[in-house]
Design an enzyme around this catalytic site. Structure first.
Site, mmCIF file in Angstrom:
data_model
loop_
_atom_site.group_PDB
_atom_site.id
_atom_site.type_symbol
_atom_site.label_atom_id
_atom_site.label_comp_id
_atom_site.label_asym_id
_atom_site.label_seq_id
_atom_site.Cartn_x
_atom_site.Cartn_y
_atom_site.Cartn_z
ATOM 1 N N PRO A 1 0.793 -1.238 0.000
ATOM 2 C CA PRO A 1 0.000 0.000 0.000
ATOM 3 C C PRO A 1 0.824 1.286 0.000
ATOM 4 O O PRO A 1 0.252 2.369 0.049
ATOM 5 C CB PRO A 1 -0.802 -0.116 1.289
ATOM 6 C CG PRO A 1 0.104 -0.863 2.212
ATOM 7 C CD PRO A 1 0.831 -1.864 1.347
ATOM 8 N N GLY A 2 2.161 1.197 -0.007
ATOM 9 C CA GLY A 2 2.975 2.391 -0.169
ATOM 10 C C GLY A 2 3.821 2.805 1.014
ATOM 11 O O GLY A 2 4.544 3.809 0.942
ATOM 12 N N LYS B 1 6.554 1.480 2.345
ATOM 13 C CA LYS B 1 8.000 1.425 2.087
ATOM 14 C C LYS B 1 8.402 2.470 1.048
ATOM 15 O O LYS B 1 9.499 3.045 1.127
ATOM 16 C CB LYS B 1 8.401 0.013 1.660
ATOM 17 C CG LYS B 1 8.233 -1.024 2.774
ATOM 18 C CD LYS B 1 8.722 -2.389 2.336
ATOM 19 C CE LYS B 1 8.629 -3.396 3.489
ATOM 20 N NZ LYS B 1 7.229 -3.735 3.806
ATOM 21 N N ASP C 1 8.459 -3.100 -18.846
ATOM 22 C CA ASP C 1 9.695 -3.160 -19.620
ATOM 23 C C ASP C 1 10.217 -1.749 -19.852
ATOM 24 O O ASP C 1 9.625 -0.756 -19.435
ATOM 25 C CB ASP C 1 9.474 -3.888 -20.954
ATOM 26 C CG ASP C 1 8.343 -3.273 -21.782
ATOM 27 O OD1 ASP C 1 7.992 -2.088 -21.545
ATOM 28 O OD2 ASP C 1 7.804 -3.970 -22.654
ATOM 29 N N ASP D 1 9.649 -6.188 -2.382
ATOM 30 C CA ASP D 1 9.019 -6.709 -1.172
ATOM 31 C C ASP D 1 7.917 -7.649 -1.646
ATOM 32 O O ASP D 1 6.796 -7.235 -1.913
ATOM 33 C CB ASP D 1 8.457 -5.565 -0.328
ATOM 34 C CG ASP D 1 7.931 -6.055 1.008
ATOM 35 O OD1 ASP D 1 8.588 -6.901 1.632
ATOM 36 O OD2 ASP D 1 6.851 -5.592 1.419
ATOM 37 N N CYS E 1 7.726 -10.753 4.423
ATOM 38 C CA CYS E 1 7.326 -10.775 5.825
ATOM 39 C C CYS E 1 7.089 -12.227 6.246
ATOM 40 O O CYS E 1 6.228 -12.510 7.077
ATOM 41 C CB CYS E 1 6.109 -9.904 6.084
ATOM 42 S SG CYS E 1 4.658 -10.335 5.114
#
Length: 452
Positions: free
Chosen positions: A272-273, A275, A328, A347, A400
């Site tokens: 969801p953003g 990191k 790409d 991740d 995780c």
């Protein structure tokens, strides 16, 4: 200056229609119970027992009319039932002549969790409370069954089973897998960890002078825990961008990635953003840089977009809602973005075995064959992500998960077929040792070709 999302990329979340349109907590009769977390927990549990929906989806449907303390109560009771469901169900097996209807079963299981939490002297009041509530939430006749079952259930639940899996309410096969990997003592510590209510951590993003007193510093710099009953204040801080709800385990992969000022960085599975935001915050502390967040189109894209909108000034942020396998050089070039990057974070989607304290239903959804399936998918993603790294750049693979099949084995298989890459560092956090969620991160460095 930030780069916003192109208009054609916006997606909306689908609306689930197979269940009642009324929100949980609102549909509970009578009107005097509209702001009641205990009754809301019954409704949550009933729907989970009926359909085995993901608990995060169910929690999103909690009635907004519930006061913060009652919302917390509903979540605590509901999570407790899901954590201990097999233990409660086993204890009930010999106490019920026939299966009760789902609503009555839900009420009995919530009572069962409260009995697990209660000391022996408190068992009778727990049963009495459930009986009185059953008269309203079910029927007077069913309340008599609650009374008879509750008194016997209190005794059953205070007798720990001999088997470790039964004692800590985990699937047998999963406990056996962990015992083979970690040993009996460490497995017991892991199981005990998973059964404790999770601590919510907040990463502070605002000015240090603005940290409110109700946020208590944790042992990890920049991460805080909130005092009980402060959820509304925490949510307000998140909405304004001063804080982000994030476990300290997330810092491990970003530390290995080590974002440097002016770099172009790709977050390959960004939703969801959290990191991506952490990377942007690190870049903003220097002379800026570029963060490109990639994730497949779907319901989570809206949340990713919302979080990226809170990125700090001085960092260029771009969102690419595309499957990583289809990303790409041409797609990036058409979006006026770099075709390769100084650093890439992958991740990867995984089994979530390191975060079962927070994702309490994972253990009931996970199957033994999932690890092999996940590892093959993760290896494919890792190979794809490596193509977006510039010569001499770096790649961090993280999960995780605490399972070697998704961590060390994936990295080993990748390196066997990638001669230009080497493992530089790794960080594997086991929750019962680290004191936070479990996670694994591997820094892979690319050897630039020699120039003559």
């Amino acid at each position: 200056m930030k780069r916003d999302v192109k208009p054609g990329f916006e997606k909306s979340s689908p609306v689930k229609k197979e269940l009642s349109k009324q929100q949980i907590g609102v549909s509970t009769p009578p009107s005097s119970h509209l702001a009641d977390g205990w009754a809301a927990a019954i409704s949550l549990t009933e729907r989970w027992l009926r359909h085995r929906e993901r608990i995060d989806s169910l929690l999103e449907q909690l009635a907004p009319a519930l006061p913060p303390q009652e919302r917390a109560r509903a979540q605590h009771l509901f999570f407790g039932v899901v954590r201990w469901e097999s233990r409660i169900a086993t204890a009930l097996d010999g106490l019920l002549a026939r299966p009760p209807r789902p609503r009555l079963r839900a009420l009995i299981e919530v009572m069962g969790f409260e009995l697990i939490e209660a000391d022996p002297e408190s068992a009778a009041p727990v049963v009495h409370h459930a009986v009185e509530r059953a008269k309203i939430l079910t029927s007077p006749g069913e309340s008599r069954l609650v009374n008879a079952v509750g008194r016997k259930l209190a005794v059953q639940l205070k007798q720990p089973p001999n088997a470790l899996a039964a004692e800590f309410a985990h699937p047998d096969w999963l406990v056996e897998r962990w015992e083979s990997r970690f040993g009996a003592d460490a497995t017991r510590r892991l199981l005990a960890w998973n059964q404790m209510p999770g601590v919510v951590h907040v990463r502070w993003r605002g000015a240090l002078s603005g940290i409110p007193a109700f946020l208590r510093p944790s042992r990890w710099p920049g991460f805080y825990t909130a005092e009980p009953g402060r959820w509304d204040e925490v949510r307000a801080l998140v909405d304004q961008g001063s804080a982000y709800i994030q476990d300290p385990s997330t810092r491990n992969c970003i530390d290995l990635l080590d974002p440097k000022p002016g770099e172009d960085i790709l977050d390959a599975c960004a939703a969801p953003g959290g990191k991506s935001l952490m990377i942007a915050d690190r870049l903003a502390a220097g002379s800026g840089g570029t963060v490109v967040a990639v994730d497949e189109p779907g319901p989570r894209i809206d949340r990713l977009k919302s979080n990226l909108a809170k990125a700090p000034a001085g960092v260029t942020v771009a969102l690419m809602p595309v499957d990583l396998g289809r990303l790409d050089g041409g797609t990036l070039r058409d979006a006026n973005l770099p075709e390769q990057f100084d650093a890439v974070l992958l991740d990867a989607p995984c089994s979530n075995t390191g975060v079962m304290r927070h994702r309490v239903d994972v253990k009931w959804r996970l199957q033994a064959g999932d690890f092999a399936r996940h590892s093959d998918q993760q290896l494919a993603l890792l190979r794809t992500a490596s193509k977006r790294v510039r010569p001499g750049g770096r790649l961090v693979y993280s999960t995780c998960s605490i399972d070697a099949a998704e961590n060390e084995d994936v990295v080993r298989r990748f390196l066997e077929g990638a001669r230009d890459w080497k493992l530089a560092r790794q960080d594997i956090a086991l929750p019962w040792i680290a004191g936070h969620d479990g996670a694994a991160a591997f820094l892979l460095s690319h050897e630039a070709p020699n120039r003559k």
